[in-house]
Design an enzyme around this catalytic site. Sequence first.
Site, PDB file in Angstrom:
ATOM      1  N   GLU B 195       0.828  -1.208   0.000  1.00  0.00           N
ATOM      2  CA  GLU B 195       0.000   0.000   0.000  1.00  0.00           C
ATOM      3  C   GLU B 195       0.858   1.251   0.000  1.00  0.00           C
ATOM      4  O   GLU B 195       0.348   2.363   0.101  1.00  0.00           O
ATOM      5  CB  GLU B 195      -0.919  -0.010   1.224  1.00  0.00           C
ATOM      6  CG  GLU B 195      -2.153  -0.873   1.068  1.00  0.00           C
ATOM      7  CD  GLU B 195      -1.830  -2.341   0.880  1.00  0.00           C
ATOM      8  OE1 GLU B 195      -1.042  -2.890   1.675  1.00  0.00           O
ATOM      9  OE2 GLU B 195      -2.343  -2.950  -0.071  1.00  0.00           O
ATOM     10  N   ASN B 279      -0.743  -7.751  -3.864  1.00  0.00           N
ATOM     11  CA  ASN B 279      -1.463  -6.907  -4.822  1.00  0.00           C
ATOM     12  C   ASN B 279      -0.533  -5.930  -5.537  1.00  0.00           C
ATOM     13  O   ASN B 279       0.487  -5.532  -5.004  1.00  0.00           O
ATOM     14  CB  ASN B 279      -2.518  -6.100  -4.076  1.00  0.00           C
ATOM     15  CG  ASN B 279      -1.906  -5.206  -3.021  1.00  0.00           C
ATOM     16  OD1 ASN B 279      -1.243  -5.684  -2.120  1.00  0.00           O
ATOM     17  ND2 ASN B 279      -2.103  -3.905  -3.146  1.00  0.00           N
ATOM     18  N   ASP B 321      -7.366  -5.271  -4.646  1.00  0.00           N
ATOM     19  CA  ASP B 321      -6.437  -5.615  -3.581  1.00  0.00           C
ATOM     20  C   ASP B 321      -6.545  -7.085  -3.223  1.00  0.00           C
ATOM     21  O   ASP B 321      -6.447  -7.453  -2.063  1.00  0.00           O
ATOM     22  CB  ASP B 321      -6.667  -4.741  -2.329  1.00  0.00           C
ATOM     23  CG  ASP B 321      -5.649  -5.039  -1.227  1.00  0.00           C
ATOM     24  OD1 ASP B 321      -4.472  -5.216  -1.569  1.00  0.00           O
ATOM     25  OD2 ASP B 321      -6.048  -5.108  -0.060  1.00  0.00           O
TER      26      ASP B 321
END
Lengths: 333, 594, 636, 200, 175
Positions: B195, B279, B321
């Site tokens: 992220e 991801n 994700d």
Amino acid sequence: MSAMLLSLVLLLAGCGAPAALSPAGPQAGQIAGLWAVFFWVSVVVEVAVVAFLLYAVLRARRPVLTLPALAAEPLAERRLTRGVSAATALTAIVVVALLAASILVTRALGALHAPQALTVEIAGHQWWWEVEYWDPVPSQRVRTANEIHVPVGEAVLVKLRASDVIHSLWVPPLHGKKDLIPGHATSLWIKADRPGAFGGQCAEFCGYQHAHMRLLVIAESRGAFDAWLARQRRPAPEPTDAQARRGRDVFLTGPCAICHTIVGTPAAARLGPDLTHLAGRTTLAAGTLPNTPGHLAGWIIDPQRIKPGVHMPSIGLDGADLQALLAYLGSLK
Amino acid sequence: MTAPRPATLAVLGSLLALLAAAASRRTLDAALADDGQWVRPAKDLAATRYSSLDQVTAANVKTLRLAWSFDLGVERGEEAAPLVVGDTMYVVTPFPNVLYAFDLTRPGTVRWKYEPTPATEAQGVACCDVVTRGAAYADGLVVFNTLDAHTVAVDARSGREQWKTRLGEIARGETMTMAPLIVGDKVLVGNSGGEMGVRGWLTALDLHSGRLAWRAYSTGPDRDVLIGPGFKPFYTFDQGRDLGVTSWPPEAWKIGGGTVWGWLSYDPELDLVYYGTANPGPWNAEQRPGDNKWTATIFARRPATGEAVWAYQVSPHDLYDYDGVNELVLLDLDLAGRRRKVAVRPDRNGYVYVLDRATGEVLSATPFGHVTTTKGVDLTSGRLTYVDAKKPELGKVVRGVCPAAPGAKDWQPSSWSPRTGLLYIPHQNLCMDVEGVEASYIAGTPYVGSATRMYAGPGGHRGLLTAWDPVNARAAWRITERFPVWSGTLATGGDVVFYGTMDRAFKAVHARTGEPLWRFETVSGIIGQPITYRGPDGRQYVAVLSGVGGWAGAIVSAGLDARDASAALGFAHAMRDLPGATPKGGRLYVFALP
Amino acid sequence: MSAELAVRDVDDAATRAALEVTWAPPRGVLGLLGTVNHKVVAIRYIVSAFVFFALAGVLALVMRAQLAYPEARLVGPDLYNQIFTVHGSTMMFLFAVPVMEAMGLYLVPLMVGTRNVAFPRLNAFGFWIYLIGGALLWGAFLLNAGPDAGWFAYVPLAGPDQAPGKRIDVWAQMITFTELAALVGAVELVVTTLKLRAPGMSLNRVPLFVWAMLVTAFMVIFAMPAIMVASTMLAMDRLVDTHFFNVAEGGDALLWQHLFWFFGHPEVYIIFIPATGFVSTIVQTFARRPIVGYPAMVLSLIATGFLGFGLWVHHMFATGLPKLGESFFTAASMLIAIPTGVQIFCWLATLRSGRVLVRAPLLYVLAFVATFVLGGLSGVMVASAPLDLQLHDTFFVVAHLHYVLIGGSVFPLLGALHYWLPKMSGRMPSEGLGRLTVAILFVGFQLTFFPMHQLGLAGMPRRVYTYLPETGWGPLNALSSVGAALLGVAVLLFVANVAWTLRRGARAEDDPWGADTLEWSTTSPPPAYNFVHIPVVESRHPLWTHPSPRVVTGLRIDVREVLVTDAIDAVPDHRHMLDGPTLYPFLTAMAAGIGIITAIFTPWGITVGVVLTLPPLIGWFWPAGEAIAGTTREKA
Amino acid sequence: MRRPVLDVSALPPIAYGSRTTIWWGVLGLIAIEGAALALTAVAALYLRQNFMTWPPYGTPPPGLAAATANVVLLALSVWPMYVADRAAQRERRLPVIIALGIACVFNVATLALRGFEFAALNCWWDDHAYGSAVWLLLGMHAAHLVASAIENVLLLALVVKGPLERKHFVDVHVNALYWYFIVAVWVPVYVLVFLAPRWS
Amino acid sequence: MRAAAVLGLLGALLVLTGCQREQRRFSEVAPASGRPDRLRASGFNPGDRQAPAEFRNPYERNAWAAAEGKRLYAAFNCIGCHANGGGGIGPPLMDPAWIYGGEPVEIYASIVEGRPNGMPAFGGRITDSQAWQLVTYVQSMSGLLRKDVRPSRSDHMSVRPSEQSGTSERRKPPQ
């Protein structure tokens, strides 16, 4: 009135044909043709109406302030009615003819298509244009800003998207405008018939710097275009001298890097235009300034003076850092 | 809790399970040879989390009681599995990643304590609570990762640091939360930070020196990904040169995620190590057109060189994700009358994949949760088929995206019982609304580009324990839970399955029927991995860490404000009643029969 | 029971004396704030509207000064955006619509031969609400809180995310005020026209101006709700987080445009149709003959009213609509040229066949025709979808809309004021000054706005606070700015003429222009009760008909009684008592004003408004209980 | 001075229905509010295009009970209002008081039900455009109910207590007209807000 | 006369409040980094006498600055850690709890200088006025600013009531 028309003709002659009427592409050409029809019809109508009006009022008849005769002569009245009816019918015919011409041009405008056409995706931001050249291989895509290169004689699909408010893309010599509306994907086809640099501008009021949200469409030969695209695909060159290297450090460690992207460096923010090939562009600040080191320096130091309200803040840099930064940015061909 | 299954079904299920168990003799052999220790979080290299210890049985588990417990002093998400080696238990806490060694001969006493003092700034780049998933033991060394991206090896006897290797840069958002896997003399570790625009990698370190042996990136040119001539992906869409570059916009692979923060398993026979990459970054998929190789991909590599043997991209151009980091449980199953070496993987995207682990061929992919985002896996092309109507759009909210970003199942590992032939999958039932937003990469800050808010999927329950029969590709039984089952599961030879819930319960259920057998209320919600071991006294113990947190529990452990539905990337919205169900905590619990 | 035709003795003096008492204007505070005389209210309306006109005109001059040369720094973008928004909003909402309705509210009761509008107190309320709305906008502007998203306030630029502060909320609530006032005025005009006409004034005898106001009023009734709904949605989006225009949560930016233009285009006709009424009246009077094609004129007005609702989408051609819809709206937009053409041809025919008396009001009409036709023609251009793609949102459109609005409405309005000034003030305006005004106005106007066509074609978008020197737009802009100064001079001259008239003008007779409509049958200025006797109408041109008409008797003169007639044929139906002066409309307006302005800051403002308006409303409607006594009637 | 005149002294000082100015005034009000409601409805239908389902995923369709009850209640309320209307035209005070009183009770009851209707929408106005649209539609109708309640109660008070004039019977009469409008528009609002979400 | 005075006073008040709220100070030239005079992260200083911490947010009553702050809050990825006030990696900002203090000067210090437990220092990356705009927005999140200054809802997913309509809990999870 005729004086006004005369002045129009003079202006047309004096300033050259205005952008919208000096088409560089088939669509603007069709619209300009339609314009000519409407314009001459309008001239005729205006002249006729004004002439008739002046004639009606200025007839040398001595008016008297007496009670008007209400019982008019039926013959004269009928003639008047017939005249009004005829004029109305003529109006209707002209309107329908103009309507037909309009619809034909609408059709013609929609006819420009090409399979496998070059696709350019444009996103409108306050107050600049993000441009991305589409490619089936993602790594071959090219991002740039405020300047679109297109090959001459080829239909180009322009896909439009707004990122904040409504903008409107308008390059008068090529085509009419098309709005960029949040939540509504729009697109238009353009084609340049001749090489050249055509100025465009945001046409929908979009806030403080609506006035300075300009862009440039550069139509060039296929070869030149391909070369340009190939250049754009390369990451930014490594700085070669110490000055430029210092400039890169200024860029990467200062405020620049958290808003801008330079492909080939860790700077990959998207708030402002992609600067990977900044030095190769004609203008700065969305078509507001010519791309010279002096203007660039002025822009970096105090953008708020040049474009009040723009999202780029005034960056306080000392002279040496600024010179280094300019050297680095100048190397981004 | 689901209603008890009809008896016939149970009988049928057990029969099938027995058949399967008999078939996988190799695993069974391994289980029989159980030494009662627990030296790696997944128990064995095949990642079954099965212990053949059978003192605790379905019949007597209800008398299980607390043997001892210990307050760990760190009240964040306790996701780690305790290790038991000989007469010592090792527990590593969340940040600041303190390693405790407990003397099992004197329950509840600390033999030594090792404090690595990781950089405090690391907390600012750990996406989903400051967790760790545990340590691994080999050759007298306890090896684990610290949040600030170091791998540490500690002498198991003395607690002295043997080596400490810095592997990543927290300034760029790199952290490490996974538990290492030790294969031979290689410590395999990966990074976290998908992220934050981190570039993912798996790294092998020399077990004894801590020196870097090789590093396999998840994105970028083939030489970085350690793709060489020996690379033979099964499906055409995974074949080609430098896909890790060409399937990205220019240079986006450098900040494209694909971290390795989940589970690794190893097949000694094939000499392949298996793991999944996470991801792609950012979540906003419109900013990264293309397949985004090799994110959300399963890799099979040679542990010695890191060379990739095959890869299969589970979720190409991932939109939601759906990290591909979940465990691959290595089993030998009879499928369609053929005995096959498979890897079973309940994926975040909602499907249980059964892969031929030698080739990477997908044998089956069956949904085990509620899925609206995809229509299934095309077994000829191998590609996941996305549902257009659920594709996230820039500036528009797409609703009813199921499973939500944490997937139908997140990191929480399943266990496999060779006795029942069932895979016990702890997972969640969440859907979300998602809106794509422009993401700007600023190193060291989140690079997400997505607004999400999550909520319970159909049925209203947020958690599930599903006993999955991979041979017949169907659920044998299910237990529903109020909150996501964010803990791992443990299967034992006594036909008991242990798991914990976020509302503080540690539970034992019958491995064949799912019948609830026993529960214990702990101080905090449980998101750890239960283990079992034979103590120095010869008795079977069961241990688990209690301490709510992680992505799911951050609302409690980090004190988030659920009035904002986007808190914790939207997860807090689905967990808004969690603060009423559990306080923070951090405690080790060990249970035994009286 | 029915009305009775007779020949009787009529005691004018006694009736007049009684009426003077009954309709006497109140004194003091009540006179200031409580009057319900439609003429007083209308004059206040007109004067306020002209004050706003002047203020907005000053803004226009500032804009022209800023644009006179490239990269001028007179005002920055922030102020400029407020200036053009306030200019546009003021001109449209605080000047054009109110002044047209005000002219109607002044003239319609006089023209249809009655003593006041149908709901006098409501009329006063409308004015106060309008005044509060105008004060709100200008007060906010002076406080640097002037709206800055343009007069059509497109979302999302005007939405909560892009427009912080209270600027747009001020705009939205200003809309609430003005739409309320306009709707009140429209209902007044409709009911007054339909129900209070003098006996015998059947619909086919109604003066064209009254017809124009009737059509306008109907358009207001059906168009204003669109902006009401839109501005409510905008205010709610900004204040209570609704998502009408939030694309992310299913709202739509184009919904605003549809709603706005569904109001906005009829709005143009709401401003223009009354002007055609002025023109018809002036043409008829100065051509010294009945207008040619009265039925055609009426039908054109009605047709325009209907068609006006069918072409809002031509403001949205550049948004990328489906081609079929585009053609449909192109067709509708161009077809409206036909009814407008009919009217122009009828005026031309009337002038051609009449014995034209050239006076200042007629000169305004000449300026109007020459200018408006050009505006109409450029309107046909922007109605054409392909041309509009080039012309839309450029200075060409600025030119077009000013040709239509100033040329098409303000010229006739100024002419009409010159024309009716004798009636309103009792004094004659200066003819010479009037002619000079027209000349300067015309030249100034053309100089200002004609070059804008060229600028638009040259690529100059509207609403830019400046432009780059290399665009080459400098000279034409300079020319335009010079013209604007001239235009300012013309307006000053007009004001000077009015001032001169009021102080020095010669006394006006009842009917100085020799016109035909009923307002000229009473004294100049008219008494509070308008007519000593309600006239009976026997032709379309009562004052041009011999002998002098029959009058109505038998109405009560001790109370404010009017005659209600039937909607079609104006057959007397019943007598109706009107309300007298009171403070309640003013108090209600103040209460509502407080509520609406509070609603800029908190949704509780609505509750505050309701609670505050209740007491004055009860007072308004609660019977005073004194009016029943006495039955003095106009004696026959 | 003798002249031809039209003597209207014999005409009545009061009238009902389309003969009166106030009836036309109320009709104008109805036209305005009807147009506003119609445009809001069109806007809601326009916004509907932006949703895959209506109501959007995660929002249950609105509960029907209260709204349906209100259909019945409003339909029934026409009766007392009609009685009041007729009695007013016959200028009889007591029947007007009784019927108007009953109508007021109905009116207040509909308002109470409206509270439940808002709750039955199953969403907030700030959840999404669907929520905004249904809240606005329902709210606009509720505003009419509130306005009418105030008007009804005041009128009742006036007829009971006030110095009654004949023109107040006209007020009762046109008030009924307005009430009929409110009842009539409830049907399309009900269909749009409560039934339509169940059809998609 | 008194009425006029009162009106005048009211008017002046209006001008002051209205003007401050609506001002758009584009070209506030501020150093790219550095801290304003007398800005201190700690509440006390050595010595007997304590100097009052008197640094005020220059934008406290400016709606445009709050809105700019909101834009920057998203642009500079604050949202990634603190979400829309609810928190995530970082602590929530919409609640009344402040780890490092909720005074404008303390918020400013947090942004510009960072905090050791993970808050990066934005000093040198953003300009001083941007930092204060962010402070303004952060203040508005927890209702520390006047209501008419706080931003309204954004054109994005509805995740909570806007700063302007208050932070009171009302939302229920769908279903």
